[in-house]
Write an enzyme that holds these catalytic residues in place. Structure first.
Site, mmCIF file in Angstrom:
data_model
loop_
_atom_site.group_PDB
_atom_site.id
_atom_site.type_symbol
_atom_site.label_atom_id
_atom_site.label_comp_id
_atom_site.label_asym_id
_atom_site.label_seq_id
_atom_site.Cartn_x
_atom_site.Cartn_y
_atom_site.Cartn_z
ATOM 1 N N ARG A 260 0.860 -1.177 0.000
ATOM 2 C CA ARG A 260 0.000 0.000 0.000
ATOM 3 C C ARG A 260 0.897 1.229 0.000
ATOM 4 O O ARG A 260 1.960 1.219 0.642
ATOM 5 C CB ARG A 260 -0.917 -0.008 1.214
ATOM 6 C CG ARG A 260 -1.899 -1.190 1.215
ATOM 7 C CD ARG A 260 -2.783 -1.193 2.445
ATOM 8 N NE ARG A 260 -3.731 -2.304 2.408
ATOM 9 C CZ ARG A 260 -3.519 -3.511 2.921
ATOM 10 N NH1 ARG A 260 -2.363 -3.756 3.538
ATOM 11 N NH2 ARG A 260 -4.415 -4.467 2.830
ATOM 12 N N LYS B 220 -3.386 -2.059 7.766
ATOM 13 C CA LYS B 220 -4.757 -1.636 7.505
ATOM 14 C C LYS B 220 -5.716 -2.544 8.247
ATOM 15 O O LYS B 220 -5.490 -3.734 8.389
ATOM 16 C CB LYS B 220 -5.052 -1.677 6.008
ATOM 17 C CG LYS B 220 -6.438 -1.183 5.634
ATOM 18 C CD LYS B 220 -6.650 -1.233 4.130
ATOM 19 C CE LYS B 220 -8.039 -0.741 3.773
ATOM 20 N NZ LYS B 220 -8.286 -0.778 2.305
ATOM 21 N N HIS C 45 -1.670 2.917 -5.936
ATOM 22 C CA HIS C 45 -2.409 1.829 -5.296
ATOM 23 C C HIS C 45 -2.766 0.744 -6.305
ATOM 24 O O HIS C 45 -3.045 -0.400 -5.938
ATOM 25 C CB HIS C 45 -3.687 2.377 -4.642
ATOM 26 C CG HIS C 45 -4.185 1.546 -3.504
ATOM 27 N ND1 HIS C 45 -4.810 0.336 -3.685
ATOM 28 C CD2 HIS C 45 -4.148 1.739 -2.163
ATOM 29 C CE1 HIS C 45 -5.151 -0.175 -2.510
ATOM 30 N NE2 HIS C 45 -4.747 0.645 -1.574
ATOM 31 N N ARG D 107 -1.248 -3.048 -6.697
ATOM 32 C CA ARG D 107 -1.733 -4.217 -5.969
ATOM 33 C C ARG D 107 -2.668 -5.046 -6.850
ATOM 34 O O ARG D 107 -2.562 -6.271 -6.903
ATOM 35 C CB ARG D 107 -2.417 -3.770 -4.677
ATOM 36 C CG ARG D 107 -1.440 -3.134 -3.705
ATOM 37 C CD ARG D 107 -2.130 -2.490 -2.500
ATOM 38 N NE ARG D 107 -2.919 -3.415 -1.723
ATOM 39 C CZ ARG D 107 -2.421 -4.308 -0.885
ATOM 40 N NH1 ARG D 107 -1.109 -4.414 -0.729
ATOM 41 N NH2 ARG D 107 -3.215 -5.098 -0.190
ATOM 42 N N HIS E 11 -4.053 -8.911 2.985
ATOM 43 C CA HIS E 11 -5.481 -8.668 3.101
ATOM 44 C C HIS E 11 -5.972 -9.134 4.468
ATOM 45 O O HIS E 11 -5.385 -10.022 5.090
ATOM 46 C CB HIS E 11 -6.242 -9.390 1.991
ATOM 47 C CG HIS E 11 -6.191 -8.659 0.688
ATOM 48 N ND1 HIS E 11 -6.444 -9.258 -0.524
ATOM 49 C CD2 HIS E 11 -5.904 -7.350 0.401
ATOM 50 C CE1 HIS E 11 -6.331 -8.367 -1.497
ATOM 51 N NE2 HIS E 11 -5.996 -7.212 -0.958
ATOM 52 N N TYR F 206 -0.777 -15.489 13.023
ATOM 53 C CA TYR F 206 -0.019 -16.627 12.492
ATOM 54 C C TYR F 206 0.421 -16.361 11.055
ATOM 55 O O TYR F 206 1.569 -16.601 10.681
ATOM 56 C CB TYR F 206 -0.882 -17.891 12.542
ATOM 57 C CG TYR F 206 -0.294 -19.040 11.754
ATOM 58 C CD1 TYR F 206 0.812 -19.746 12.222
ATOM 59 C CD2 TYR F 206 -0.828 -19.399 10.520
ATOM 60 C CE1 TYR F 206 1.362 -20.784 11.494
ATOM 61 C CE2 TYR F 206 -0.281 -20.437 9.778
ATOM 62 C CZ TYR F 206 0.814 -21.132 10.268
ATOM 63 O OH TYR F 206 1.352 -22.150 9.529
#
Length: 256
Positions: free
Chosen positions: A102, A129, A193, A196, A219, A229
């Site tokens: 990002r 985010k 952006h 991505r 995400h 994890y």
């Protein structure tokens, strides 16, 4: 307690009138939180924003522009390679498509977050985010690592990797998007952006497992345990993918 719905709407209409519909909705949301706190602490008896549910124009979701045609991506890579601006801006333009971070994650990168021996950039939780904030590990191809090393001659004694002449001030997203515009890539064609979406589309087409791609895109995960994890899950696969991605962009840039 003296604030009534018409006054709230008047303030929000000013923002909406300037064309910032999403900002107006966000401001109404923040106001609602303040009034809810006011009710809980006895400062007021009602939330005037609750009467404005349909008073503002709806927010229309706009997908950020991105190139996904390999031929056009190759043209973009050649344009970036030929960029004649400041070396730090040139480096940011080079690194962004190869890491597909990002924009703010890369712009605020600190030298302390770069581990050259492990070829990793670690994005700390505070720049993540979403509500679930965990660190994000970014494997660096040898091309990207070399570009970071080149930057030490310019900003190596600064806090931020991409720092302006003003100490402690990273480059803005407008600076990078402006550089794209000067190369002929307006906001309706490509944005910082958009890398991505470009990477996600082409990596899926190259056959990489969706979960590996999603992990590298950082995400949002369905729960905090999974997110904690997955920050390092499939790291070996992601290292291979990120090197292959850089090599692929080089190949596209060399094709005519």
């Amino acid at each position: 307690s003296e604030i009534e719905p018409p006054l709230v709407l008047e303030v929000l209409r000013r923002i909406e009138g300037d064309g910032f519909n999403e900002t107006a909705h966000r401001c109404k949301q923040r106001m609602s939180q303040v009034f809810s706190y006011g009710i809980a602490t006895g400062r007021c008896k009602r939330n005037p924003t609750s009467d404005l549910q349909r008073a503002l124009k709806p927010v229309v979701t706009q997908h950020r522009s991105a190139l996904t045609d390999p031929r056009l991506v190759g043209e973009l890579i050649r344009a970036i390679d030929g960029y004649q601006g400041h070396p730090a801006v040139s480096a940011a333009l080079y690194i962004m498509p190869r890491t597909f971070l990002r924009p703010w994650e890369l712009r605020f990168a600190r030298w302390a977050e770069l581990d050259e021996s492990r070829k990793l950039l670690t994005i700390p939780p505070e720049r993540a985010k979403g509500r679930v904030k965990v660190e994000h590990l970014v494997p660096l191809s040898h091309q990207v690592l070399a570009k970071f090393q080149e930057l030490t001659a310019f900003n190596g004694n600064r806090e931020y990797v991409f720092e302006t002449l003003v100490r402690g001030q990273p480059y803005s997203e407008n600076t990078l998007n402006g550089a794209l515009r000067r190369m002929g890539y307006g906001g309706d064609v490509m944005t910082t952006h958009g890398y991505r979406a470009m990477a996600s589309t082409l990596l899926h087409e190259k056959g990489y497992p969706p979960e590996v791609i999603e992990l590298q895109l950082a995400h949002k995960q369905p729960n905090q345990v999974a997110a904690a994890y997955n920050r390092s899950a499939r790291l070996t696969d992601r290292i291979v993918m990120m090197q292959d991605w850089s090599d692929y962009l080089d190949t596209l840039g060399q094709a005519r």
